[in-house]
Write a protein that holds these residues in place. Structure first.
Motif, PDB file in Angstrom:
ATOM      1  N   GLY A   5       0.814  -1.204   0.000  1.00  0.00           N
ATOM      2  CA  GLY A   5       0.000   0.000   0.000  1.00  0.00           C
ATOM      3  C   GLY A   5       0.850   1.257   0.000  1.00  0.00           C
ATOM      4  O   GLY A   5       0.484   2.268  -0.594  1.00  0.00           O
ATOM      5  N   LEU A   6       1.999   1.199   0.683  1.00  0.00           N
ATOM      6  CA  LEU A   6       2.899   2.353   0.699  1.00  0.00           C
ATOM      7  C   LEU A   6       3.470   2.639  -0.688  1.00  0.00           C
ATOM      8  O   LEU A   6       3.707   3.790  -1.042  1.00  0.00           O
ATOM      9  CB  LEU A   6       4.047   2.127   1.678  1.00  0.00           C
ATOM     10  N   LEU A   7       3.681   1.572  -1.456  1.00  0.00           N
ATOM     11  CA  LEU A   7       4.214   1.766  -2.798  1.00  0.00           C
ATOM     12  C   LEU A   7       3.219   2.499  -3.693  1.00  0.00           C
ATOM     13  O   LEU A   7       3.600   3.171  -4.628  1.00  0.00           O
ATOM     14  CB  LEU A   7       4.583   0.422  -3.423  1.00  0.00           C
ATOM     15  N   ARG A   8       1.933   2.349  -3.400  1.00  0.00           N
ATOM     16  CA  ARG A   8       0.918   2.989  -4.235  1.00  0.00           C
ATOM     17  C   ARG A   8       0.779   4.477  -3.950  1.00  0.00           C
ATOM     18  O   ARG A   8       0.258   5.210  -4.772  1.00  0.00           O
ATOM     19  CB  ARG A   8      -0.419   2.294  -4.031  1.00  0.00           C
ATOM     20  N   LEU A   9       1.214   4.909  -2.768  1.00  0.00           N
ATOM     21  CA  LEU A   9       1.124   6.322  -2.446  1.00  0.00           C
ATOM     22  C   LEU A   9       2.218   7.067  -3.200  1.00  0.00           C
ATOM     23  O   LEU A   9       3.398   6.793  -3.045  1.00  0.00           O
ATOM     24  CB  LEU A   9       1.302   6.553  -0.945  1.00  0.00           C
ATOM     25  N   GLN A  10       1.819   7.980  -4.027  1.00  0.00           N
ATOM     26  CA  GLN A  10       2.788   8.760  -4.791  1.00  0.00           C
ATOM     27  C   GLN A  10       2.387  10.212  -4.737  1.00  0.00           C
ATOM     28  O   GLN A  10       1.208  10.546  -4.699  1.00  0.00           O
ATOM     29  CB  GLN A  10       2.820   8.309  -6.251  1.00  0.00           C
ATOM     30  N   ARG A  11       3.377  11.059  -4.696  1.00  0.00           N
ATOM     31  CA  ARG A  11       3.081  12.485  -4.707  1.00  0.00           C
ATOM     32  C   ARG A  11       2.747  12.902  -6.129  1.00  0.00           C
ATOM     33  O   ARG A  11       3.135  12.241  -7.092  1.00  0.00           O
ATOM     34  CB  ARG A  11       4.248  13.285  -4.155  1.00  0.00           C
ATOM     35  N   PRO A  12       2.017  13.987  -6.273  1.00  0.00           N
ATOM     36  CA  PRO A  12       1.706  14.451  -7.632  1.00  0.00           C
ATOM     37  C   PRO A  12       2.976  14.746  -8.409  1.00  0.00           C
ATOM     38  O   PRO A  12       3.945  15.259  -7.866  1.00  0.00           O
ATOM     39  CB  PRO A  12       0.914  15.731  -7.398  1.00  0.00           C
ATOM     40  N   LYS A  13       2.958  14.401  -9.664  1.00  0.00           N
ATOM     41  CA  LYS A  13       4.149  14.571 -10.493  1.00  0.00           C
ATOM     42  C   LYS A  13       4.237  16.016 -10.994  1.00  0.00           C
ATOM     43  O   LYS A  13       3.365  16.497 -11.685  1.00  0.00           O
ATOM     44  CB  LYS A  13       4.093  13.618 -11.671  1.00  0.00           C
ATOM     45  N   ASP A  14       5.328  16.687 -10.609  1.00  0.00           N
ATOM     46  CA  ASP A  14       5.586  18.048 -11.063  1.00  0.00           C
ATOM     47  C   ASP A  14       6.988  18.058 -11.656  1.00  0.00           C
ATOM     48  O   ASP A  14       7.970  17.887 -10.944  1.00  0.00           O
ATOM     49  CB  ASP A  14       5.480  19.024  -9.900  1.00  0.00           C
ATOM     50  N   ASP A  15       7.072  18.251 -12.948  1.00  0.00           N
ATOM     51  CA  ASP A  15       8.350  18.160 -13.648  1.00  0.00           C
ATOM     52  C   ASP A  15       9.037  19.500 -13.821  1.00  0.00           C
ATOM     53  O   ASP A  15       9.961  19.619 -14.604  1.00  0.00           O
ATOM     54  CB  ASP A  15       8.143  17.521 -15.029  1.00  0.00           C
ATOM     55  N   THR A  16       8.613  20.512 -13.074  1.00  0.00           N
ATOM     56  CA  THR A  16       9.209  21.830 -13.230  1.00  0.00           C
ATOM     57  C   THR A  16      10.702  21.795 -12.931  1.00  0.00           C
ATOM     58  O   THR A  16      11.505  22.353 -13.678  1.00  0.00           O
ATOM     59  CB  THR A  16       8.507  22.850 -12.314  1.00  0.00           C
ATOM     60  N   MET A  17      11.080  21.141 -11.845  1.00  0.00           N
ATOM     61  CA  MET A  17      12.496  21.076 -11.484  1.00  0.00           C
ATOM     62  C   MET A  17      13.293  20.311 -12.544  1.00  0.00           C
ATOM     63  O   MET A  17      14.388  20.717 -12.915  1.00  0.00           O
ATOM     64  CB  MET A  17      12.658  20.428 -10.114  1.00  0.00           C
ATOM     65  N   LYS A  18      12.726  19.231 -13.055  1.00  0.00           N
ATOM     66  CA  LYS A  18      13.393  18.465 -14.110  1.00  0.00           C
ATOM     67  C   LYS A  18      13.587  19.331 -15.353  1.00  0.00           C
ATOM     68  O   LYS A  18      14.654  19.314 -15.971  1.00  0.00           O
ATOM     69  CB  LYS A  18      12.570  17.226 -14.466  1.00  0.00           C
ATOM     70  N   ASP A  19      12.573  20.101 -15.705  1.00  0.00           N
ATOM     71  CA  ASP A  19      12.669  20.969 -16.879  1.00  0.00           C
ATOM     72  C   ASP A  19      13.729  22.044 -16.700  1.00  0.00           C
ATOM     73  O   ASP A  19      14.459  22.371 -17.635  1.00  0.00           O
ATOM     74  CB  ASP A  19      11.314  21.615 -17.176  1.00  0.00           C
ATOM     75  N   ILE A  20      13.822  22.599 -15.501  1.00  0.00           N
ATOM     76  CA  ILE A  20      14.835  23.624 -15.234  1.00  0.00           C
ATOM     77  C   ILE A  20      16.238  23.029 -15.298  1.00  0.00           C
ATOM     78  O   ILE A  20      17.153  23.616 -15.876  1.00  0.00           O
ATOM     79  CB  ILE A  20      14.569  24.309 -13.880  1.00  0.00           C
ATOM     80  N   VAL A  21      16.412  21.841 -14.735  1.00  0.00           N
ATOM     81  CA  VAL A  21      17.724  21.180 -14.774  1.00  0.00           C
ATOM     82  C   VAL A  21      18.074  20.792 -16.208  1.00  0.00           C
ATOM     83  O   VAL A  21      19.240  20.905 -16.617  1.00  0.00           O
ATOM     84  CB  VAL A  21      17.750  19.963 -13.817  1.00  0.00           C
ATOM     85  N   ASP A  22      17.091  20.360 -16.995  1.00  0.00           N
ATOM     86  CA  ASP A  22      17.331  20.097 -18.420  1.00  0.00           C
ATOM     87  C   ASP A  22      17.853  21.344 -19.131  1.00  0.00           C
ATOM     88  O   ASP A  22      18.807  21.275 -19.908  1.00  0.00           O
ATOM     89  CB  ASP A  22      16.043  19.646 -19.119  1.00  0.00           C
ATOM     90  N   LEU A  23      17.229  22.471 -18.859  1.00  0.00           N
ATOM     91  CA  LEU A  23      17.640  23.736 -19.472  1.00  0.00           C
ATOM     92  C   LEU A  23      19.064  24.100 -19.060  1.00  0.00           C
ATOM     93  O   LEU A  23      19.897  24.431 -19.914  1.00  0.00           O
ATOM     94  CB  LEU A  23      16.680  24.857 -19.091  1.00  0.00           C
ATOM     95  N   ILE A  24      19.362  24.025 -17.768  1.00  0.00           N
ATOM     96  CA  ILE A  24      20.704  24.374 -17.280  1.00  0.00           C
ATOM     97  C   ILE A  24      21.752  23.448 -17.895  1.00  0.00           C
ATOM     98  O   ILE A  24      22.806  23.902 -18.353  1.00  0.00           O
ATOM     99  CB  ILE A  24      20.756  24.339 -15.745  1.00  0.00           C
ATOM    100  N   GLY A  25      21.471  22.153 -17.932  1.00  0.00           N
ATOM    101  CA  GLY A  25      22.409  21.203 -18.525  1.00  0.00           C
ATOM    102  C   GLY A  25      22.639  21.456 -19.999  1.00  0.00           C
ATOM    103  O   GLY A  25      23.772  21.402 -20.489  1.00  0.00           O
ATOM    104  N   ARG A  26      21.566  21.779 -20.711  1.00  0.00           N
ATOM    105  CA  ARG A  26      21.678  22.073 -22.136  1.00  0.00           C
ATOM    106  C   ARG A  26      22.505  23.329 -22.372  1.00  0.00           C
ATOM    107  O   ARG A  26      23.347  23.375 -23.265  1.00  0.00           O
ATOM    108  CB  ARG A  26      20.273  22.225 -22.720  1.00  0.00           C
ATOM    109  N   VAL A  27      22.300  24.348 -21.560  1.00  0.00           N
ATOM    110  CA  VAL A  27      23.060  25.595 -21.693  1.00  0.00           C
ATOM    111  C   VAL A  27      24.540  25.349 -21.412  1.00  0.00           C
ATOM    112  O   VAL A  27      25.413  25.797 -22.163  1.00  0.00           O
ATOM    113  CB  VAL A  27      22.485  26.679 -20.764  1.00  0.00           C
ATOM    114  N   LEU A  28      24.833  24.626 -20.340  1.00  0.00           N
ATOM    115  CA  LEU A  28      26.232  24.357 -20.001  1.00  0.00           C
ATOM    116  C   LEU A  28      26.921  23.515 -21.070  1.00  0.00           C
ATOM    117  O   LEU A  28      28.083  23.764 -21.406  1.00  0.00           O
ATOM    118  CB  LEU A  28      26.324  23.683 -18.628  1.00  0.00           C
ATOM    119  N   LEU A  29      26.220  22.517 -21.598  1.00  0.00           N
ATOM    120  CA  LEU A  29      26.807  21.719 -22.676  1.00  0.00           C
ATOM    121  C   LEU A  29      27.085  22.571 -23.909  1.00  0.00           C
ATOM    122  O   LEU A  29      28.133  22.440 -24.536  1.00  0.00           O
ATOM    123  CB  LEU A  29      25.862  20.579 -23.067  1.00  0.00           C
ATOM    124  N   SER A  30      26.160  23.441 -24.243  1.00  0.00           N
ATOM    125  CA  SER A  30      26.363  24.253 -25.443  1.00  0.00           C
ATOM    126  C   SER A  30      27.535  25.208 -25.277  1.00  0.00           C
ATOM    127  O   SER A  30      28.246  25.483 -26.238  1.00  0.00           O
ATOM    128  CB  SER A  30      25.091  25.032 -25.787  1.00  0.00           C
TER     129      SER A  30
END
Length: 155
Positions: A5-30
């Motif tokens: 039952g604990l495995l089924r409890l999940q927090r709402p998925k918010d990808d804002t932080m992932k998107d920001i880290v994607d942007l930062i990584g892309r900028v640094l690579l470029s």
């Protein structure tokens, strides 16, 4: 509650932080590739001499202009996120051969081997990051996505 039952409890998925880290990584690579292009342009004659020392004497100007163009185009495409996968592919066309030519530590004398091993491994890590960008694309924050969501008002 059971462990299942604990495995089924999940927090709402918010990808804002992932998107920001994607942007930062892309900028640094470029920035790596844009700086490499700047370095080639600024030290054009010295770069040609270094190419000669590595045995690259066939059409040096063509290789330098082509490599610089690929780095600038690919770096800008990665930076802005417009066709980032194409930009990553262009950069890989330059980066992989240069890594194996310049940092071929297996051919170096013992005094230089360790330094070139480290640079070789760093370039492989950068290659891995660019491959991830190639496969996953630019992410949420990109110029292309901005163009797709921008609506021109009717006049």
């Amino acid at each position: 509650m059971t462990p299942v039952g604990l495995l089924r409890l999940q927090r709402p998925k918010d990808d804002t932080m992932k998107d920001i880290v994607d942007l930062i990584g892309r900028v640094l690579l470029s920035f790596i590739f844009l700086y490499e292009a700047y370095d080639i342009i600024r030290y054009f004659d010295e770069t040609r001499e270094i190419m000669t020392s590595y045995g690259l004497v066939w059409r040096q100007n063509w290789l330098l202009y082509g490599g610089t163009t690929v780095l600038v185009l690919g770096g800008i495409m990665m930076l802005t996120g417009y066709r980032a996968s194409t930009g990553a592919f262009l950069v890989l066309l330059y980066w992989i051969p240069v890594t194996f030519i310049v940092h071929s530590f297996w051919n170096d004398p013992e005094s230089e081997r360790r330094m070139h091993e480290i640079y070789f491994m760093k370039n492989l890590a950068i290659t891995g990051g660019v491959m991830m960008l190639y496969v996953n694309g630019a992410g949420r924050y990109s110029i292309r996505r901005l163009f797709a969501t921008f609506k021109v008002p009717n006049t």
